[in-house]
Write a protein that holds these residues in place. Structure first.
Motif, PDB file in Angstrom:
ATOM      1  N   HIS A  39       0.642  -1.266  -0.031  1.00 44.04           N
ATOM      2  CA  HIS A  39       0.181   0.060  -0.097  1.00 44.04           C
ATOM      3  C   HIS A  39       0.865   1.127   0.228  1.00 44.04           C
ATOM      4  O   HIS A  39       0.670   2.330  -0.461  1.00 44.04           O
ATOM      5  CB  HIS A  39      -0.942   0.227   1.173  1.00 44.04           C
ATOM      6  N   VAL A  40       2.006   1.254   0.507  1.00 44.67           N
ATOM      7  CA  VAL A  40       2.739   2.410   0.859  1.00 44.67           C
ATOM      8  C   VAL A  40       4.328   1.960   1.087  1.00 44.67           C
ATOM      9  O   VAL A  40       4.628   0.919   1.798  1.00 44.67           O
ATOM     10  CB  VAL A  40       2.453   3.382   2.042  1.00 44.67           C
ATOM     11  N   ALA A  41       5.191   2.799   0.500  1.00 41.12           N
ATOM     12  CA  ALA A  41       6.667   2.352   0.537  1.00 41.12           C
ATOM     13  C   ALA A  41       7.503   3.660   0.333  1.00 41.12           C
ATOM     14  O   ALA A  41       6.866   4.739  -0.069  1.00 41.12           O
ATOM     15  CB  ALA A  41       7.036   1.177  -0.646  1.00 41.12           C
ATOM     16  N   PRO A  42       8.685   3.620   0.397  1.00 43.59           N
ATOM     17  CA  PRO A  42       9.533   4.664   0.353  1.00 43.59           C
ATOM     18  C   PRO A  42       9.597   5.136  -1.169  1.00 43.59           C
ATOM     19  O   PRO A  42       9.642   6.414  -1.396  1.00 43.59           O
ATOM     20  CB  PRO A  42      10.922   4.065   0.656  1.00 43.59           C
ATOM     21  N   ALA A  43       9.145   4.196  -2.092  1.00 41.49           N
ATOM     22  CA  ALA A  43       9.109   4.553  -3.544  1.00 41.49           C
ATOM     23  C   ALA A  43       8.162   6.029  -3.525  1.00 41.49           C
ATOM     24  O   ALA A  43       8.400   6.636  -4.463  1.00 41.49           O
ATOM     25  CB  ALA A  43       8.706   3.671  -4.468  1.00 41.49           C
ATOM     26  N   MET A  44       7.243   6.114  -2.814  1.00 38.09           N
ATOM     27  CA  MET A  44       6.286   7.131  -2.701  1.00 38.09           C
ATOM     28  C   MET A  44       6.668   8.375  -1.699  1.00 38.09           C
ATOM     29  O   MET A  44       5.843   9.245  -1.801  1.00 38.09           O
ATOM     30  CB  MET A  44       4.763   7.060  -2.756  1.00 38.09           C
ATOM     31  N   GLY A  45       7.924   8.253  -1.114  1.00 38.27           N
ATOM     32  CA  GLY A  45       8.354   9.321  -0.240  1.00 38.27           C
ATOM     33  C   GLY A  45       7.963   9.210   1.192  1.00 38.27           C
ATOM     34  O   GLY A  45       8.101   9.815   2.151  1.00 38.27           O
ATOM     35  N   ALA A  46       7.404   7.998   1.514  1.00 36.92           N
ATOM     36  CA  ALA A  46       7.003   7.823   2.873  1.00 36.92           C
ATOM     37  C   ALA A  46       8.175   6.962   3.654  1.00 36.92           C
ATOM     38  O   ALA A  46       9.108   6.662   2.931  1.00 36.92           O
ATOM     39  CB  ALA A  46       5.942   6.609   2.942  1.00 36.92           C
ATOM     40  N   GLY A  47       8.127   7.002   4.966  1.00 32.95           N
ATOM     41  CA  GLY A  47       9.108   6.825   5.719  1.00 32.95           C
ATOM     42  C   GLY A  47       9.186   5.255   6.315  1.00 32.95           C
ATOM     43  O   GLY A  47       9.566   4.660   7.236  1.00 32.95           O
ATOM     44  N   PHE A  48       7.969   4.581   5.863  1.00 33.82           N
ATOM     45  CA  PHE A  48       7.849   3.402   6.137  1.00 33.82           C
ATOM     46  C   PHE A  48       7.086   2.464   5.186  1.00 33.82           C
ATOM     47  O   PHE A  48       6.632   3.054   3.999  1.00 33.82           O
ATOM     48  CB  PHE A  48       6.923   3.276   7.645  1.00 33.82           C
ATOM     49  N   THR A  49       6.744   1.150   5.176  1.00 31.36           N
ATOM     50  CA  THR A  49       6.079   0.423   4.402  1.00 31.36           C
ATOM     51  C   THR A  49       4.961  -0.238   5.149  1.00 31.36           C
ATOM     52  O   THR A  49       5.042  -0.335   6.203  1.00 31.36           O
ATOM     53  CB  THR A  49       6.913  -0.926   3.746  1.00 31.36           C
ATOM     54  N   GLN A  50       3.947  -0.444   4.302  1.00 33.31           N
ATOM     55  CA  GLN A  50       2.709  -0.913   4.834  1.00 33.31           C
ATOM     56  C   GLN A  50       2.147  -1.932   3.647  1.00 33.31           C
ATOM     57  O   GLN A  50       2.053  -1.382   2.593  1.00 33.31           O
ATOM     58  CB  GLN A  50       1.698  -0.173   5.421  1.00 33.31           C
ATOM     59  N   TYR A  51       1.894  -3.041   4.151  1.00 27.72           N
ATOM     60  CA  TYR A  51       1.250  -4.223   3.062  1.00 27.72           C
ATOM     61  C   TYR A  51       0.308  -4.988   3.775  1.00 27.72           C
ATOM     62  O   TYR A  51       0.629  -5.542   4.874  1.00 27.72           O
ATOM     63  CB  TYR A  51       2.557  -4.772   2.234  1.00 27.72           C
ATOM     64  N   THR A  52      -0.347  -5.696   2.818  1.00 29.63           N
ATOM     65  CA  THR A  52      -1.369  -6.686   3.448  1.00 29.63           C
ATOM     66  C   THR A  52      -0.732  -7.990   2.798  1.00 29.63           C
ATOM     67  O   THR A  52      -0.226  -7.914   1.537  1.00 29.63           O
ATOM     68  CB  THR A  52      -2.558  -6.495   2.642  1.00 29.63           C
ATOM     69  N   VAL A  53      -0.781  -9.088   3.658  1.00 26.26           N
ATOM     70  CA  VAL A  53      -0.229 -10.368   3.110  1.00 26.26           C
ATOM     71  C   VAL A  53      -1.335 -11.210   3.096  1.00 26.26           C
ATOM     72  O   VAL A  53      -1.990 -11.459   4.223  1.00 26.26           O
ATOM     73  CB  VAL A  53       0.888 -10.889   4.066  1.00 26.26           C
ATOM     74  N   GLU A  54      -1.513 -12.094   1.961  1.00 22.02           N
ATOM     75  CA  GLU A  54      -2.722 -12.849   1.589  1.00 22.02           C
ATOM     76  C   GLU A  54      -1.993 -14.269   1.808  1.00 22.02           C
ATOM     77  O   GLU A  54      -1.117 -14.190   0.744  1.00 22.02           O
ATOM     78  CB  GLU A  54      -3.443 -12.593   0.485  1.00 22.02           C
ATOM     79  N   MET A  55      -2.304 -15.164   2.712  1.00 18.89           N
ATOM     80  CA  MET A  55      -1.674 -16.366   2.771  1.00 18.89           C
ATOM     81  C   MET A  55      -2.587 -17.657   2.573  1.00 18.89           C
ATOM     82  O   MET A  55      -3.599 -17.514   3.103  1.00 18.89           O
ATOM     83  CB  MET A  55      -0.960 -16.406   4.368  1.00 18.89           C
TER      84      MET A  55
END
Ligand code: UGY
Ligand code: MN
Length: 238
Positions: A39-55
């Protein structure tokens, strides 16, 4: 369904609304029987990553260098003999390799941030959001805040749930140095981000850059709840 090129998702300089119709899935290194929606990563200028993992059942993935927070959205996962089910979470300090496995099909949200130390680095912890005592937001009982990480200067981020009764709102338009990653867990409402008012509902993700003007009002007949990250507890020059 291509929906004739329409989506509720929007990407602006200071915010992202990421809606499930626009999610793209791809495994990250070390994922087996699991796939990520970043959803968000340093690639867009954020200082963190947030992702959903579907398992899938027996799917696995690893957490590594950064501090990391795992919150179970659905299903049961395990790590090092511990089990976590819906609404339960774990926090790991940096460089503490943890392998997360799914016992049944599961969905979890992961937040990772480089840790800025201040005093001793805490050890791993687990918790259950439903057991955290709610605090009214600035005296308003219609908006409950549950603080999932300890109130301790060693932690450089805050991760909370916020629950709004129908019709409840943030008391003001906030403009602040901290950035946010926000996942809508239940309900629906209107989120003001920058100069735009968006309809949002459970399943949507929002990133707010530092100083993005933000306000929320809850709609519907049931409480609305979101999980929200912010960088916290550090001088802005660090
Ligand atoms: O903690 C916060 O900054 C929170 N009140 N912001 C938000 O809900 N957008
Ligand atoms: Mn805020």
């Amino acid at each position: 369904m291509h929906n004739l090129g329409r989506t509720r998702s929007r990407y602006q300089r200071d915010h992202l609304l990421h809606t499930p119709d626009a999610f793209v899935r791809a495994p990250l290194p070390g994922m087996h029987g699991a796939t990520a929606i970043v959803h968000v990563a340093p690639a867009m200028g954020a200082g963190f990553t947030q992702y959903t993992v579907e398992m899938e059942a027996a799917g696995t993935f690893s957490l590594g260098q950064a501090q990391s927070f795992v919150y179970v959205l659905e299903g049961i996962v395990s790590f090092a003999e511990r089990r976590l089910s819906t609404g339960q979470y774990a926090w790991f300090p940096p460089d503490r390799a943890a392998r997360i496995s799914a016992l049944d099909p599961a969905r979890v949200i992961v937040i990772e941030k480089p840790h800025t130390p201040l005093g001793p680095v805490p050890g791993p912890l687990t918790g259950d959001a439903s057991l955290v005592a709610p605090q009214p937001l600035l005296g308003d009982d219609a908006v409950e805040v549950r603080t999932l990480l300890p109130d301790d200067p060693a932690f450089d981020c805050a991760i909370n749930t916020m629950t709004f009764q129908p019709g409840a709102t943030l008391p003001m338009v906030e403009v602040h140095v901290m950035e946010h990653g926000l996942l809508m867990l239940d309900g629906e409402g209107i989120y003001r981000l920058g100069d735009v008012w968006y309809s949002v509902k459970a399943g949507d993700f929002i990133w707010m850059a530092p100083y993005c003007p933000q306000w929320f009002g809850a709609l519907g007949k049931k409480p609305t709840r979101y999980l929200i990250y912010k960088d916290w507890n550090r001088h802005p020059l660090t």
